[in-house]
Design an enzyme around this catalytic site. Structure first.
Site, PDB file in Angstrom:
ATOM      1  N   LYS A 226     -33.457 -35.941 119.396  1.00  0.00           N
ATOM      2  CA  LYS A 226     -33.709 -37.254 119.991  1.00  0.00           C
ATOM      3  C   LYS A 226     -34.554 -38.110 119.054  1.00  0.00           C
ATOM      4  O   LYS A 226     -35.138 -37.612 118.090  1.00  0.00           O
ATOM      5  CB  LYS A 226     -34.450 -37.112 121.333  1.00  0.00           C
ATOM      6  CG  LYS A 226     -33.624 -36.477 122.443  1.00  0.00           C
ATOM      7  CD  LYS A 226     -32.507 -37.380 122.898  1.00  0.00           C
ATOM      8  CE  LYS A 226     -31.751 -36.786 124.069  1.00  0.00           C
ATOM      9  NZ  LYS A 226     -30.988 -35.576 123.700  1.00  0.00           N
TER      10      LYS A 226
ATOM     11  N   SER B 137     -25.239 -37.771 123.413  1.00  0.00           N
ATOM     12  CA  SER B 137     -26.336 -38.685 123.736  1.00  0.00           C
ATOM     13  C   SER B 137     -26.860 -39.450 122.526  1.00  0.00           C
ATOM     14  O   SER B 137     -27.651 -40.374 122.690  1.00  0.00           O
ATOM     15  CB  SER B 137     -27.498 -37.927 124.384  1.00  0.00           C
ATOM     16  OG  SER B 137     -28.222 -37.221 123.415  1.00  0.00           O
TER      17      SER B 137
END
Length: 240
Positions: A199, A161
């Site tokens: 993230k 991701s």
């Protein structure tokens, strides 16, 4: 584990204390190690203090105390007697081996860059969050130049991701432990005290968004009380 410069500085401070009873000044330390600025000395002293080799004495100028010397050197009392006089003959302490560099086992880190061993805390999801794995018995050697001030650790990335940020599955990320980070920083975030993910951090009002760097994944938004920053990304290793 100390870098070459850290060992040089530690021995110089110890020698100076043994000869005059006072710590050397920052200018003296800078000249002794051949550095161009005192900021490098500040970083070296902070590293030695964090590793328990020296202590700064409060409310006293130029007050440093040597708590211990590296195991590869003589005991403190002997070191003062055998240390070379003056600054001219550069110190020649044993240095760590940078096995990680260019695949050359045993290459002297002093020839290029020093290294420190960081704990490797298992795999962290760069896709959906997973519970962090902590294996305190596993370490990885990291160049000192990749590290800032403070405590660091390493994590292995699982998932894709964050590929558009240059972070791929199987990479090892170097994390500086902290509890806050600026907007846009890539962080290790603990969600609901149970799940950990890597993230990009975005804050807005009382919400925190954890953004992926892959259009196949959605940004997740949480209340600020549900997310705790556990560190920020400062480096990355990749093996081919």
């Amino acid at each position: 584990m100390l870098t070459r410069k850290q060992q040089e500085l530690l021995l110089y401070i110890h020698q100076h204390l043994g000869e005059g009873g006072v710590s050397p000044s920052f200018d003296e330390m800078k000249d002794a190690l051949g550095l161009k600025s005192k900021s490098g000395i500040h970083r070296l002293i902070t590293g030695l203090e964090e590793r328990g080799f020296i202590r700064r004495l409060p409310h006293r100028a130029r007050a440093l105390e040597v708590l211990r010397l590296p195991e590869t050197t003589s005991a403190p009392k002997k070191a003062a007697a055998t240390a070379p006089a003056g600054v001219e003959p550069r110190f020649k302490p044993n240095v760590i081996k940078a096995d990680f560099q260019a695949g050359l086992p045993g290459r002297d880190a002093g020839d290029a860059i020093g290294a420190v061993s960081l704990p490797l805390y298992g795999r962290i999801a760069a896709g959906l969050p997973i519970e962090a794995l902590r294996d305190s018995g596993t370490t990885i050697d990291i160049p000192v130049s990749m590290l800032g001030i403070g405590e660091h650790y390493a994590l292995e990335v699982a998932g894709d991701s964050m590929v558009e940020a240059g972070i791929h599955d199987g990479d090892t990320v170097i994390i500086q432990r902290c509890e806050t980070a600026e907007n846009g920083a890539i962080v290790v975030a603990l969600v609901d005290a149970a799940e950990v993910t890597l993230k990009r951090l975005r804050r807005k009002n009382n919400s925190i968004a954890l953004e992926p760097a892959n259009p196949s994944y959605e940004t997740r938004v949480f209340g600020a009380d549900r997310v705790r920053v556990q560190g920020r990304l400062v480096g990355l290793f990749r093996r081919y």
